[in-house]
Design an enzyme around this catalytic site. Structure first.
Site, PDB file in Angstrom:
ATOM      1  N   CYS A  84      12.155  76.333 -89.236  1.00 11.84           N
ATOM      2  CA  CYS A  84      12.483  75.724 -90.534  1.00 11.84           C
ATOM      3  C   CYS A  84      11.213  75.345 -91.289  1.00 11.84           C
ATOM      4  O   CYS A  84      11.137  75.489 -92.521  1.00 11.84           O
ATOM      5  CB  CYS A  84      13.318  74.465 -90.334  1.00 11.84           C
ATOM      6  SG  CYS A  84      14.878  74.745 -89.509  1.00 11.84           S
TER       7      CYS A  84
HETATM    8  C1  BEZ Z   1      13.640  75.938 -85.584  1.00 15.04           C
HETATM    9  O1  BEZ Z   1      13.666  75.709 -86.793  1.00 15.04           O
HETATM   10  O2  BEZ Z   1      12.649  76.301 -85.015  1.00 15.04           O
HETATM   11  C2  BEZ Z   1      14.914  75.789 -84.796  1.00 15.04           C
HETATM   12  C3  BEZ Z   1      15.855  74.849 -85.171  1.00 15.04           C
HETATM   13  C4  BEZ Z   1      17.003  74.718 -84.409  1.00 15.04           C
HETATM   14  C5  BEZ Z   1      17.205  75.536 -83.302  1.00 15.04           C
HETATM   15  C6  BEZ Z   1      16.267  76.494 -82.965  1.00 15.04           C
HETATM   16  C7  BEZ Z   1      15.102  76.622 -83.720  1.00 15.04           C
END
Ligand code: BEZ
Length: 208
Positions: A45
């Site tokens: 994200c």
């Molecule tokens: C991420 O943004 O890295 C992420 C968020 C939730 C689950 C897996 C990855």
């Protein structure tokens, strides 16, 4: 709620990092790129938020306003933005919706229980100035979105609207376009005065 292409994007009022957002009023006469995230302070994200910030001038050139969403509070988002700016070398200036109570996530069907009961998946909604949903994409939590494709898809939608054409596979700005089969040759001559190549009666390629 299942949302389909052509539906009116559900309106809502919510808090964000830029204050209260009345969604349809906020879109105004622009297009909107609404994209959701599972959580603040997560790696994928963070890169997506940074990429959107880096592409601010590209979105602006297309009259598209980006707006992120994560199911946490404005205070958490504001702290996270500091990290995004530091690590992604950007100055994030678009709003991030605070959807801690999942109101918008439910309205836009962003919770996919097979992925997670408690976090939004990576949804994309491209919304036009009439507030119609024109394109959706859904990515899982572990896969970051392709922002070249997001911009390409926006270009394709706007070109299709403005030039009464369809766009072939992998089309990008400057490539030939397709004259839709619904347009008879007589009308096509007015729309594409430089002519076209007819590979089949249903497959007419034209330069813009
Ligand atoms: C991420 O943004 O890295 C992420 C968020 C939730 C689950 C897996 C990855």
């Amino acid at each position: 709620m299942t949302l389909r292409l052509g539906d009116t994007a559900p309106d809502f009022t919510a808090e964000s990092t830029k204050g209260t957002i009345h969604f349809h009023d906020w879109i105004g006469d622009s297009w909107a790129f609404l994209f959701s995230h599972p959580a603040d302070f997560t790696p994928v994200c963070t890169t997506e938020m940074g990429r959107t910030a880096q592409l601010a001038d590209q979105f602006e050139r297309r009259c598209v306003k980006p707006i992120g969403l994560s199911t946490e509070t404005p205070e958490s988002h504001l702290k996270w933005i500091e990290d995004v700016n530091d690590t992604q070398n950007c100055a994030l200036d678009f709003p991030i919706l605070a959807d801690a109570d999942f109101n918008i996530a439910k309205l836009y069907d962003m919770i996919h229980p097979g992925e997670s009961e408690t976090a939004a998946v990576r949804s994309v909604f491209i919304i036009d100035p009439d507030k119609r949903i024109r394109l959706t994409m859904t990515y899982p939590m572990t896969v970051g979105r392709n922002f070249d494709e997001i911009l390409r898809a926006i270009d394709a939608l706007q070109t299709s609207d403005n030039r009464t054409c369809a766009l072939p596979a992998d089309w990008k700005e400057g490539d030939e376009v397709i004259i839709p089969p619904s347009i008879p040759n007589e009308r096509a001559s007015e729309l594409f005065p430089n002519g076209w190549e007819e590979l089949r009666p249903y497959l007419r390629m034209a330069k813009l």
